[in-house]
Each structure stands twice: as C-alpha cells, then as structure tokens.
Write a protein that holds these residues in place. Sequence first.
Motif, short mmCIF file in Angstrom:
data_model
loop_
_atom_site.label_atom_id
_atom_site.label_comp_id
_atom_site.label_asym_id
_atom_site.label_seq_id
_atom_site.Cartn_x
_atom_site.Cartn_y
_atom_site.Cartn_z
N MET A 75 0.82 -1.22 0.00
CA MET A 75 0.00 0.00 0.00
C MET A 75 0.85 1.26 0.00
N HIS A 76 2.16 1.12 0.20
CA HIS A 76 2.99 2.30 0.17
C HIS A 76 4.33 1.95 -0.47
N GLN A 77 5.09 2.99 -0.77
CA GLN A 77 6.34 2.79 -1.49
C GLN A 77 7.42 3.62 -0.82
N GLU A 78 8.52 2.98 -0.42
CA GLU A 78 9.58 3.71 0.26
C GLU A 78 10.83 3.82 -0.60
N SER A 79 10.79 3.30 -1.79
CA SER A 79 11.96 3.37 -2.67
C SER A 79 12.13 4.76 -3.25
N ASP A 80 13.38 5.12 -3.54
CA ASP A 80 13.65 6.38 -4.23
C ASP A 80 13.22 6.32 -5.68
N VAL A 81 13.02 5.13 -6.19
CA VAL A 81 12.75 4.96 -7.61
C VAL A 81 11.26 5.11 -7.88
N GLY A 82 10.90 5.87 -8.91
CA GLY A 82 9.50 6.02 -9.28
C GLY A 82 9.42 6.15 -10.78
N PRO A 83 8.21 6.18 -11.34
CA PRO A 83 8.06 6.29 -12.78
C PRO A 83 8.58 7.62 -13.29
N LYS A 84 9.08 7.63 -14.50
CA LYS A 84 9.58 8.86 -15.09
C LYS A 84 8.44 9.80 -15.43
N ILE A 85 8.71 11.09 -15.28
CA ILE A 85 7.71 12.12 -15.57
C ILE A 85 8.30 13.09 -16.56
N GLU A 86 7.51 13.47 -17.54
CA GLU A 86 8.00 14.39 -18.56
C GLU A 86 8.48 15.68 -17.91
N LYS A 87 9.72 16.03 -18.16
CA LYS A 87 10.32 17.18 -17.49
C LYS A 87 9.63 18.48 -17.87
N ASN A 88 9.33 18.69 -19.15
CA ASN A 88 8.78 19.98 -19.57
C ASN A 88 7.37 20.21 -19.05
N VAL B 212 11.05 13.53 8.80
CA VAL B 212 10.86 13.28 7.37
C VAL B 212 9.41 13.61 7.02
N PRO B 213 9.15 13.99 5.78
CA PRO B 213 7.76 14.28 5.41
C PRO B 213 6.93 13.01 5.36
N LEU B 214 5.72 13.10 5.89
CA LEU B 214 4.75 12.02 5.83
C LEU B 214 3.48 12.57 5.19
N CYS B 215 3.06 11.98 4.09
CA CYS B 215 1.93 12.50 3.32
C CYS B 215 0.72 11.58 3.43
N LEU B 216 -0.40 12.15 3.78
CA LEU B 216 -1.70 11.47 3.73
C LEU B 216 -2.51 12.16 2.64
N TYR B 217 -3.02 11.38 1.70
CA TYR B 217 -3.76 12.00 0.60
C TYR B 217 -5.07 11.27 0.36
N VAL B 218 -6.01 11.99 -0.20
CA VAL B 218 -7.32 11.45 -0.56
C VAL B 218 -7.39 11.37 -2.08
N MET B 219 -7.72 10.21 -2.60
CA MET B 219 -7.80 10.04 -4.05
C MET B 219 -9.13 10.55 -4.58
N ALA C 26 13.58 14.05 0.97
CA ALA C 26 13.41 12.73 1.62
C ALA C 26 11.95 12.33 1.66
N PHE C 27 11.25 12.58 0.56
CA PHE C 27 9.82 12.28 0.48
C PHE C 27 9.64 10.85 -0.01
N ARG C 28 9.39 9.93 0.94
CA ARG C 28 9.25 8.52 0.58
C ARG C 28 8.04 7.87 1.24
N LYS C 29 7.37 8.61 2.09
CA LYS C 29 6.25 8.04 2.84
C LYS C 29 4.96 8.76 2.45
N ALA C 30 4.10 8.05 1.73
CA ALA C 30 2.81 8.60 1.32
C ALA C 30 1.80 7.46 1.30
N VAL C 31 0.59 7.74 1.72
CA VAL C 31 -0.44 6.71 1.78
C VAL C 31 -1.80 7.36 1.60
N ALA C 32 -2.69 6.65 0.93
CA ALA C 32 -4.05 7.15 0.72
C ALA C 32 -4.93 6.86 1.93
#
Length: 681
Positions: A1-14, A577-584, A616-622
């Motif tokens: 349900m969460h992801q702590e890796s530094d790796v994420g999908p690529k996002i178009e820079k522009n 460290v930042p901890l993010c709670l978000y609503v989808m 150091a943003f690695r903790k986010a959960v819905a």
Amino acid sequence: MHQESDVGPKIEKNKFESSISELKKKTFVSAADIESYGESNVTQEYLKAHRLSLDDPEAFWTDVGNELEWTRSWDRVLDDSNPPFTKWWVGGEMSVCHNAVDRHVNSGKGDSVALVHDSPLTDTVRKITYSELQDQVSRIAGKLSALGVTRGSRVLIYMPLIPEAIVAMLATNRIGAIHSVVFGGFAARELRTRIEHAEPTVIIAASCGVEPNKIVRYKDILDEALCQSSHQPHKCIIYQRRRVLECALEKDRDISWQEALEADPVPCVSVEANEPLYILYTSGTTDAPKGVQRPCGHAATLCWSMHAVYGLKKGVWWAASDLGWVVGHSYICYGPLLAGLTSILYEGKPDRTPDPGQYFRIIEQHRVNALFTIPTAFRVLKRVDPSAKYARRYCGKSLKTVFIAGEHCDQDTRQWSERVFGVPVLNHWWQTETGSAITAPCLGYGVKAIPPHSAGYPVPGYDIRTLREDGSECQAGEVGRIVAKLPLPPGFASTLWQSDERFKKTYFESYPGYYDTQDAGWVSAEGAVWVVARADDVINVAGHRLSTAALEDVVLKHARVADAVVVGAPDPTKGDVPLCLYVMRPPQDDEEIVAETTVTQELIALVRHLIGPIAAFRKAVAVPALPRTRSGKALRGAIAKLARSQLVKLPATIEDPTVFGEIKTALQKFGYAIDAPDPEY
C-alpha cells in the motif's frame, strides 16, 4: 500500500519545468536570497496610504473613523502608552448597531435588502430589508433590556446560520452589551465551558440546526450544558425552527423568540470605542478558554475594509462561512451591514445540498458581486465536479472577485477556481486575533494582483517584519517568524477576556515590541508577504528546513489527488521526514481506475523531480478522508502527534472525529502510532 523506494516512474520534465524554481523557493525555506517575482503590482495610491498609516496614524485613522456616525467625538485618535493594550479613537462614543442598521434606514435605504438567507437544507430563501432588520433588532433588544441585560452584560448566542442569529448579535450591541457567539452544534461540554467563562445574563438559542443528513437538537445540548454549569442565566430566549423541529420550553426559564419580538422597541446605546463589542472563543480551548475580546471601534475598520480591501462600495457580498467563526462576525454580520451592502447567509455545503452547483446558483440567483470562502470549498468542488458541469448551468456574470483565506491554497486549486468562476481568485491572510486582513491585494487602492503564492501586501496599519530566532530582522526574501510591529491597527483584539497577562504572554512575550503571528514566511523587497506555514509546520529534514505547505502544493498537482496533508514524522537519522496522507479523487465517467500504489509511486517521483532528493519524500499513503475542522483547516498538529504516539486531544470544531481511526491505521503502515492512545474528544 505504500512505497519507500527512491525509484519512481519517469515524468516528462517539460510538463512541470515552468514551476520548478518557484516551488523550490517556496519549499526550501532556508534560502536567504529569493529572486524577483516580476514587475511590481503595487500602486502609488497603495504605497501612499500604507506609508501614511505608519508615519501618521492619527491622520490616517481619523479619515477611517469619520466613515461612521459618532455621538461623541474622540479626544485623541491613538493612545499607545500602555503596549500592547493600544486604544484607538479614545473617548469617542458611538453605537455599532446604529451604524450597521439605523444609519441606513435614516438615509433612505430602509427598503434595501440587508440579509438574504438561502437554505437548500430547508428549501427556503428569505430576504430582510434594513427597515425590517431595525424593527426586529430593536424589539429583541427591548426584551433583553427587560430581562436585565445592561451595558457590559454578556449575552451568549447558540444558533445556526439564520438571520435571527444576526438579529441577536445586533440586539445585544444595541443596548451596549457584549455578545459571545458559540458555533452551533458544539457539544454540551464545550458550551458549558463557555457559559461558565463568559457568565451570560441571557442565552439566545435555536431549537435545532440542520446538517445534510441530520438534525442537531441545539435545545437539548443547551439543556445538558446548563445542567452541568456552575453559572445559570436569568433567562433563555429560544427560536423555534417550526419547519424543522420544535422543542419543549422550560416553564420558568425559557421564553420563545416570538414572545420576545412583542417587546417594545428601544433606541441604541452609545459606548466608548474601546469598550468590548464581543468575545469570540478560539477553537480547541476547552480546558482554558481563550476568548478574544474585540473593541467597538473595530466597526470603523470593517466598514473601511469593504471598499479599501475588497473594492465593494455597493452591491451583494457573500462570505461563505458561519457566524461562529471570526469571518462570520466580521464579514457576514458587521462588515457588509456597516457598508450598507446586502449580505448572503448560505446554510448548506458546497457539494451535497443537494449538488455541486449551489455556489454557482447562489451567485446567479442573488447577483453576488464578491465571494469570500476557504480553499477547501474549492477542493471539494474540484473533487466532485472536476469538469465543472454544474457550473455551466448558471450564469456568473455578476461576480467580479473571489477572495480566499483561512488556510494554504495550492496553485492547482486556485487556477482551477479561476477558470471555473471566470474571475480573479485572490489570496489574503488574517487571523481570529486580527479580526480582518493583515495582508491583501487592497483593491480599493488599485492593487489588482499579487505575486504568485503570496498573501498580498500589508494592509494599511500593519508594519510587517520577519525575525530570526534571536530576534534580529531578516533580509528581504529570508524566511523567519512573521511579526507585526506595535502599535497594531484598530480592530485588533484588545485583550483576552479576563486574562490580560495571558494576552501579553501568548502574543507579545517572544518578540518584545511585536505581535507574534506564530506563522513563518518572508517579505519580498517590494513588500509582498509569503506565509509559508504555521511555525510548527516547518520541519527540519537533516538540517534543511522545509515547508509542509509547499510539499502539499506538489502533491496536489497530481490529477488523481483531491486533498492532502504533509506533516513531519520522526526519523532516527534525519530528525524529521515528510509524511503525506492523501485522498484520491473518484474516477469520473469513463476514466481508468488507478491503483493507490501507482499514485503513491508517482507522488514520490513528482516530489523528487520538482524539489529534489533532499526532501526525503518517501512516505505517502491514501486515506478515505482527512481530519478537518468545520472551518476547513486540516489538523496537521494532531496527525504529527499521533505519528509520535502522543496523546491527541481533538478540538470541538472537528468535522468528523471518526476519521482518526483510519489515520491511525495508515500511520501504522510506516511503523508510527503503534502505541498511540486513542484520541480524546
């Protein structure tokens, strides 16, 4: 349900490149040098007025005071001999009620509409003219007087957002008494605390309030509070909402509103400008009530602000708030009425009473010229109707401006709102203690725009500075504690009710000679103010100070995120460290369903791209919903305490305390809140 890796999908820079620099400036609050935000938005008219208010406050506030009618002229404009207890228009006497009601009737505006009550919850729309308002106010005032309410007495008001609540406020003021409005629906314990602290001679209440899915029995709550209270009023005046719910009256204590209206009308009583107008208790003050005391001279500031700040000299004004908050006092009741405008009272929600089109219906139906609301209202509309299908059903050509305040507004929400409403959405900043804006665009002085992300420019009367922890003054663009140099302008809280020492200690002890706003931010070279966060919301990540509000800005850029908060959570290496709670956001129409894990990974990548790995943003959960107060403010401090397994005491103003069960479960996924006691409510 969460992801702590530094790796994420690529996002178009522009796609996001244009906002990277501004987001970094806003987020990395240790930066001392911030580049210019383009051409200045200030006007010579504004600069002249602001400078005069600081260099010659007597001259400036004399002109403001003269906007009202006084029964006795003041002896001197300013007395700052006993800071921080500044007095304005010393010796001057007037009636706020006269200036808000009788003055307009006497000038021939009696047939003009003063109040419009629009309640989709009860399917009613009522309009009250200034003449009708005068009649009702003077009669209720007559009854209060007959019940022993005199100059300086307190009247506690416990009512929903209905015209009778404003009548009660004005009637109290009409005879020189002090009102204390308690947010309708507060629990008996909270109500009892305020009754015992204010010691009202009379309580005015309604039989009930109406929520989208329930009826709140106000009279039952009042009865319970009085059973527990050490203070008992002489009488209670009860307004029966006959179309909703009637209640039984206590034989020897309660009087019906209809009976009170049969009293003989009484004239206005003038009081000195520095006598109390009202007491307003701040949220979450059960154990030690903190009642902000406002002086009667505040009326002049409010009348002036309607044109100086909001650019409105005539027309229809709508503050989408409640009378229990400071916005309701200042800009549902007093401000618009003092300026002779029409004030809208909307009893409903942005989205479900019965649909997301209500804001737009009200604007069209009542020809609203200016709207004042909170960013949460727009986030709700954006979540449930992102393509604004409901908005297109109505015509909003009467609307000229929208003002937002009360919490941080992310850029995506503001830009969406501007597209949907078709007018500028202007941020400004103020607090319960100030009673009106500290910073704003000041439309009346020709300032039509403010720099991106900012809260505008200091309103005349406010000398805004930023200070370091040692009290030294920050350079332009350097983040520090935002303070206001004494003396503070008229209308600022005169003290805390029966607690002068607490007033001094809370607001003026940390930085002598200044009011501590307890907010962090910076001031640009041209004077614009950026409010980064409450001071407690600036977190220290491995020595780097980061604004949680700015991180939220990035998170809310994601198309599938409807709401979010970021707090600091403990980390053994980095400190916080930042901890993010978000609503989808629910999928619309034929949209593809996106998994939470995908959204979380994209958020981690987005923050890394726009801000950098140093966040150091690695903790986010819905989560299903975020804990917010009824005024829309997220309970970030409570979430941060929960993450540290500390006891959380929820304020009485929380919208739904049950959401903390889901929040606790979400935090436990990261190893937080394992031993946290259940929140107290």
